[in-house]
Design a protein around this motif. Structure first.
Motif, PDB file in Angstrom:
ATOM      1  N   SER A 132       0.838  -1.192   0.000  1.00 48.76           N
ATOM      2  CA  SER A 132       0.000   0.000   0.000  1.00 48.76           C
ATOM      3  C   SER A 132       0.875   1.245   0.000  1.00 48.76           C
ATOM      4  O   SER A 132       2.043   1.204   0.412  1.00 48.76           O
ATOM      5  N   PRO A 133       0.337   2.381  -0.446  1.00 45.79           N
ATOM      6  CA  PRO A 133       1.108   3.623  -0.354  1.00 45.79           C
ATOM      7  C   PRO A 133       1.558   3.920   1.075  1.00 45.79           C
ATOM      8  O   PRO A 133       2.688   4.390   1.293  1.00 45.79           O
ATOM      9  N   ALA A 134       0.720   3.639   2.059  1.00 43.04           N
ATOM     10  CA  ALA A 134       1.091   3.891   3.451  1.00 43.04           C
ATOM     11  C   ALA A 134       2.259   3.001   3.870  1.00 43.04           C
ATOM     12  O   ALA A 134       3.154   3.433   4.604  1.00 43.04           O
ATOM     13  N   PHE A 135       2.259   1.763   3.406  1.00 41.95           N
ATOM     14  CA  PHE A 135       3.350   0.846   3.735  1.00 41.95           C
ATOM     15  C   PHE A 135       4.655   1.341   3.119  1.00 41.95           C
ATOM     16  O   PHE A 135       5.712   1.347   3.777  1.00 41.95           O
ATOM     17  N   LEU A 136       4.602   1.775   1.866  1.00 42.51           N
ATOM     18  CA  LEU A 136       5.798   2.290   1.209  1.00 42.51           C
ATOM     19  C   LEU A 136       6.301   3.549   1.905  1.00 42.51           C
ATOM     20  O   LEU A 136       7.511   3.734   2.078  1.00 42.51           O
ATOM     21  N   ASP A 137       5.389   4.422   2.319  1.00 37.66           N
ATOM     22  CA  ASP A 137       5.789   5.622   3.051  1.00 37.66           C
ATOM     23  C   ASP A 137       6.470   5.267   4.363  1.00 37.66           C
ATOM     24  O   ASP A 137       7.456   5.900   4.771  1.00 37.66           O
ATOM     25  N   ALA A 138       5.960   4.221   5.031  1.00 40.83           N
ATOM     26  CA  ALA A 138       6.540   3.810   6.312  1.00 40.83           C
ATOM     27  C   ALA A 138       7.944   3.247   6.149  1.00 40.83           C
ATOM     28  O   ALA A 138       8.722   3.213   7.103  1.00 40.83           O
ATOM     29  N   LEU A 139       8.280   2.819   4.940  1.00 40.56           N
ATOM     30  CA  LEU A 139       9.632   2.345   4.644  1.00 40.56           C
ATOM     31  C   LEU A 139      10.565   3.488   4.270  1.00 40.56           C
ATOM     32  O   LEU A 139      11.717   3.260   3.921  1.00 40.56           O
ATOM     33  N   GLY A 140      10.067   4.704   4.336  1.00 41.79           N
ATOM     34  CA  GLY A 140      10.898   5.856   4.030  1.00 41.79           C
ATOM     35  C   GLY A 140      10.821   6.296   2.583  1.00 41.79           C
ATOM     36  O   GLY A 140      11.761   6.892   2.058  1.00 41.79           O
ATOM     37  N   GLY A 141       9.699   5.987   1.934  1.00 38.02           N
ATOM     38  CA  GLY A 141       9.529   6.411   0.550  1.00 38.02           C
ATOM     39  C   GLY A 141       9.974   5.377  -0.461  1.00 38.02           C
ATOM     40  O   GLY A 141      10.418   5.721  -1.562  1.00 38.02           O
ATOM     41  N   ALA A 142       9.875   4.095  -0.104  1.00 41.43           N
ATOM     42  CA  ALA A 142      10.199   3.024  -1.049  1.00 41.43           C
ATOM     43  C   ALA A 142       9.201   3.024  -2.199  1.00 41.43           C
ATOM     44  O   ALA A 142       8.120   3.620  -2.108  1.00 41.43           O
ATOM     45  N   THR A 143       9.561   2.364  -3.287  1.00 42.14           N
ATOM     46  CA  THR A 143       8.668   2.249  -4.432  1.00 42.14           C
ATOM     47  C   THR A 143       8.384   0.778  -4.704  1.00 42.14           C
ATOM     48  O   THR A 143       9.212  -0.100  -4.422  1.00 42.14           O
ATOM     49  N   ALA A 144       7.222   0.491  -5.276  1.00 40.86           N
ATOM     50  CA  ALA A 144       6.798  -0.889  -5.476  1.00 40.86           C
ATOM     51  C   ALA A 144       7.707  -1.647  -6.435  1.00 40.86           C
ATOM     52  O   ALA A 144       7.826  -2.873  -6.350  1.00 40.86           O
ATOM     53  N   ASP A 145       8.395  -0.934  -7.334  1.00 45.89           N
ATOM     54  CA  ASP A 145       9.236  -1.620  -8.313  1.00 45.89           C
ATOM     55  C   ASP A 145      10.601  -2.031  -7.756  1.00 45.89           C
ATOM     56  O   ASP A 145      11.415  -2.627  -8.473  1.00 45.89           O
TER      57      ASP A 145
END
Length: 237
Positions: free
Chosen positions: A144-157
């Motif tokens: 989810s976007p929230a999960f990626l944000d919690a990783l410090g701005g990671a991207t799904a790719d």
């Protein structure tokens, strides 16, 4: 130099990844290495895996490469009997095709990240049979976007979606799986990440507190404990 919060927190867990000791030791024991095998671990950190490979395969010699001098100091203090090079992988003077086994687990960043790392690891392995012990994360579900944000701005790719996509990427890089993948279980993940957070919380400094808080915040999200996967692959060139 002060050790990073991540390095300090990882003192509480066996590896800098969520795999169980049984899975790691089982994969290492099953490696078919020639007498006098040459082994390299890139992004080796404290060279925990390299030490286990060399212990399980007497007569093998090893090289560990990592730019983190503090991590390599831990390796030396632990008695790792290998050449340890403080450098980025591309600056370590590693000769292509020179190694019977190339180890890279939770460290594809040492080669620019997934999936490009697979091609560089293949190049280091001996032609016609050299092995790669590769550990990499994957998305067990769409992040989810929230999960990626919690990783410090990671991207799904940054990671493949699903174990099959990880295996397909290895094949596309010219590496054939030669053993069933070993995948971290939910219990493995809980022991790993809860252990990291608890250890970081023992330190009274802002970096360590923030490190632990990010883990706790990510776990509180929907599917916060079910989005990451991690697999250990034995691949052959």
């Amino acid at each position: 130099m002060t050790e990073s919060a991540s390095l300090r927190a990882h003192a509480a867990v066996p590896f800098m990844n969520p795999l169980s000791e049984a899975d790691v030791d089982g994969a290492i024991a099953g490696l078919e290495l020639p007498a006098g095998a040459r082994v390299v671990e890139t992004g080796c950190g404290a060279a925990v895996l390299l030490r286990r490979v060399l212990a399980a395969h007497p007569g093998a010699s090893g090289v560990g490469v990592d730019p983190d001098g503090e991590a390599l100091a831990r390796a030396r203090a632990a008695g790792v009997d290998a050449e340890l090079i403080e450098a980025r992988a591309q600056d370590a003077g590693l000769r292509e095709g020179a190694f019977d086994l190339v180890v890279n687990v939770a460290a594809s960043h040492a080669h620019g990240g997934f999936p490009d790392a697979l091609r560089e690891l293949r190049a280091l392995a001996r032609p016609h049979g050299g092995l790669v012990l590769f550990g990499e994360g994957f998305w067990a579900r769409e992040p989810s976007p929230a999960f990626l944000d919690a990783l410090g701005g990671a991207t799904a790719d940054e990671l493949p979606l699903g174990l099959d996509a990880l295996l397909d990427a290895a094949r596309a890089a010219g590496l054939a799986p030669v053993a069933p993948p070993r995948v971290a279980s939910a219990a493995d993940w809980a022991a790993y990440e809860d252990g990291l957070a608890a250890e970081a919380e023992r330190y009274d400094d802002a970096e360590a507190r923030d490190y632990a808080a990010r883990i706790r915040a990510r776990h509180a999200l929907p599917y916060g404990r079910d989005t990451f996967g991690f697999a250990l692959l034995v691949l052959q060139r």
